[in-house]
Design a protein around this motif. Structure first.
Motif, mmCIF file in Angstrom:
data_model
loop_
_atom_site.group_PDB
_atom_site.id
_atom_site.type_symbol
_atom_site.label_atom_id
_atom_site.label_comp_id
_atom_site.label_asym_id
_atom_site.label_seq_id
_atom_site.Cartn_x
_atom_site.Cartn_y
_atom_site.Cartn_z
ATOM 1 N N ALA A 134 0.848 -1.184 0.000
ATOM 2 C CA ALA A 134 0.000 0.000 0.000
ATOM 3 C C ALA A 134 0.885 1.237 0.000
ATOM 4 N N PRO A 157 -0.378 3.961 3.336
ATOM 5 C CA PRO A 157 -1.160 3.274 4.365
ATOM 6 C C PRO A 157 -1.446 4.134 5.596
ATOM 7 N N TYR A 206 -6.728 1.767 -9.355
ATOM 8 C CA TYR A 206 -7.328 1.416 -8.073
ATOM 9 C C TYR A 206 -8.432 0.361 -8.185
ATOM 10 N N LYS A 241 -2.108 -7.604 -5.468
ATOM 11 C CA LYS A 241 -1.207 -6.450 -5.478
ATOM 12 C C LYS A 241 -1.144 -5.762 -6.846
ATOM 13 N N GLN A 260 -3.935 -0.128 -3.360
ATOM 14 C CA GLN A 260 -4.881 0.216 -2.304
ATOM 15 C C GLN A 260 -5.144 1.716 -2.307
ATOM 16 N N GLN A 274 -12.097 -0.514 0.827
ATOM 17 C CA GLN A 274 -10.682 -0.737 0.501
ATOM 18 C C GLN A 274 -10.493 -1.960 -0.382
ATOM 19 N N ASN A 275 -9.476 -1.931 -1.229
ATOM 20 C CA ASN A 275 -9.071 -3.106 -1.997
ATOM 21 C C ASN A 275 -8.422 -4.129 -1.090
#
Length: 468
Positions: free
Chosen positions: A93, A96, A157, A448, A452, A466-467
């Motif tokens: 991320a 984050p 995203y 990935k 994120q 959120q992813n």
């Protein structure tokens, strides 16, 4: 329902203080009338407010190759200010942390573009002082910019487009009107793509064929965006169709063969570059050490030393800074050479390679290689050039994808290609990287491949899911 200012909290403030003040507030003091159409022309002419796009993509792609323990890697690891770089490079991320200092400026930049575009599309119809044709052109320009922003957002995203799941895969918040309160729930990927296509087709009739500056949308821009959009939907027939429409309006290539150096005298700046269909740049402009991009060994091998893209657009570490020489390798150089950020918007070479890929996927190896070679002829010195050949359509497809890698390295599209091709057995690969002594892996099935959303933005707007 959320207040829209929260999604743009950081970047919007800066742009409003610079862009709008420069092009609207000062001008209205005795020169412009509130509600007059001229205000919106000035707003759209503030082109830097519409250009920003992802910078994380190039770091996550296999274009980049940072040497663990090098001066650059140690500098990146030593400062929290560069965490976004290290996190993107290691497929973590990027943002984050939940404090405002670590908001996602790339997300903000693209949604700022959308906010400005929505202002134009919402307010221009009732503005005064212009003809219907004037209003239609302004709205069309805004629709193209907005479409580009959404195409970049959904390919950063959200999951790669998959026709079987796109109707349920979370996309990004889809905002098409300038109001103070809207839902920021993530709209499905399919709906976002549908909006992009609808807006671009709506814009086409009112746009000029081309523009004097590549920062201003044109028919060539809109066709190019449509070709790019359909390619990443895996709709190669429509991608090729709109690439044809683009090339009918703009098809000039820069000839790299005679060049020995790239600078502002020998090479066109982005806004005048005949290859650029619509100027877009990675957020942040020209990178400086330690955030310059060291290129991977695989990319350098693919380029080869006779390719002018190697000779002109890459450089030895000493050109960047003398402290980087110990790690060897080469760095991406075009930004530094021209003192301006690289273009990540649609381009003439992209249209040519979309044509090549469509032919390869249709089983026509000869025409696929014709389009590849028409581009490559402008990428080598005459004495070093030789046509590429393919033994089959599958072989041609591999060569097309390789040529896309050579042409678009450090220009966002390599990461997008890695995303769309990761489920194809012909192109599947597991990537590994070591940073600060830790080894990271990116497998074809990994989540990935989708970045994120910044923790700070989700804290402000908790309806944004959120992813994984």
């Amino acid at each position: 329902m959320r207040s829209l200012h929260k999604i743009f909290s950081m970047a919007m403030t800066g742009i409003l203080l610079t862009g709008c003040q420069k092009y609207v507030d000062i001008k209205t003091q005795g020169q412009l009338t509130p509600g007059d159409i001229t205000n919106y022309r000035y707003l759209l002419n503030n082109t830097s407010a519409y250009e920003g796009g992802p910078r994380m993509s190039d770091l996550a792609s296999d274009d980049a190759g940072i040497v663990d323990g090098s001066t650059q890697q140690l500098a990146l690891a030593a400062s929290v200010s560069y965490a976004w770089f290290a996190n993107s490079y290691t497929w973590q991320a990027a943002y984050p942390v939940t404090t405002s200092a670590f908001t996602d400026y790339e997300w903000n930049a693209m949604y700022n573009t959308i906010a400005y575009c929505n202002t134009v599309t919402t307010e221009v119809p009732t503005s005064t002082g212009g003809t219907d044709a004037d209003k239609a052109e302004l709205i069309a320009e805004a629709l193209v910019h907005r479409s580009d922003a959404y195409l970049m957002l959904v390919n950063t995203y959200a999951k790669p487009y998959n026709a079987a799941t796109a109707a349920s895969d979370p996309g990004v918040p889809l905002l098409t009107q300038e109001t103070t309160v809207q839902s920021l729930v993530r709209t499905p990927v399919q709906t976002v793509y549908n909006q992009i296509i609808t807006d671009l087709k709506k814009a086409l009739p009112a746009l000029p064929a081309t523009q004097a500056y590549n920062t201003l949308p044109s028919k060539a821009s809109a066709y190019g965006e449509l070709a790019r959009c359909y390619l990443y939907m895996n709709d190669y027939t429509n991608a090729s169709k709109y690439a044809d429409s683009t090339l009918a309006l703009k098809s000039t290539l820069n000839d790299l063969g005679p060049l020995t150096v790239v600078n502002t005298t020998t090479y066109p700046l982005r806004k005048f570059d005949p290859e650029v269909l619509l100027s877009k740049v990675p957020y942040g402009g020209v990178p400086f050490a330690p955030t310059v991009i060291r290129l991977s060994d695989d990319l350098l091998t693919l380029l080869g030393t006779k390719d002018q893209r190697y000779n002109l657009f890459t450089c030895l570490p000493s050109v960047m800074t003398s402290s980087y020489t110990a790690a060897g390798g080469r760095f991406f150089y075009k930004d530094k050479a021209l003192s301006e950020a690289r273009n990540i918007g649609p381009s003439v070479p992209e249209m040519m390679l979309i044509k090549a890929e469509a032919y390869a996927r249709a089983g026509d190896a000869n025409n696929a290689m014709l389009w590849v070679n028409n581009l490559r002829k402008k990428r080598f010195k005459a004495a070093d050039y030789a046509d590429l050949t393919a033994t089959s359509a599958n072989d041609a497809l591999v060569k097309v994808i390789d040529e896309r890698h050579r042409e678009f390295f450090c220009r966002m599209l390599r990461w997008w290609d890695m995303r769309r091709l990761k489920s194809d057995p012909q192109f599947q690969k597991t990537y590994t990287r070591t940073f600060a002594g830790v080894t990271y892996t990116l497998e074809p099935t990994s989540n990935k491949y989708t970045f994120q959303i910044a923790g700070y933005l989700i804290g402000l707007n908790p309806e944004i899911v959120q992813n994984p």
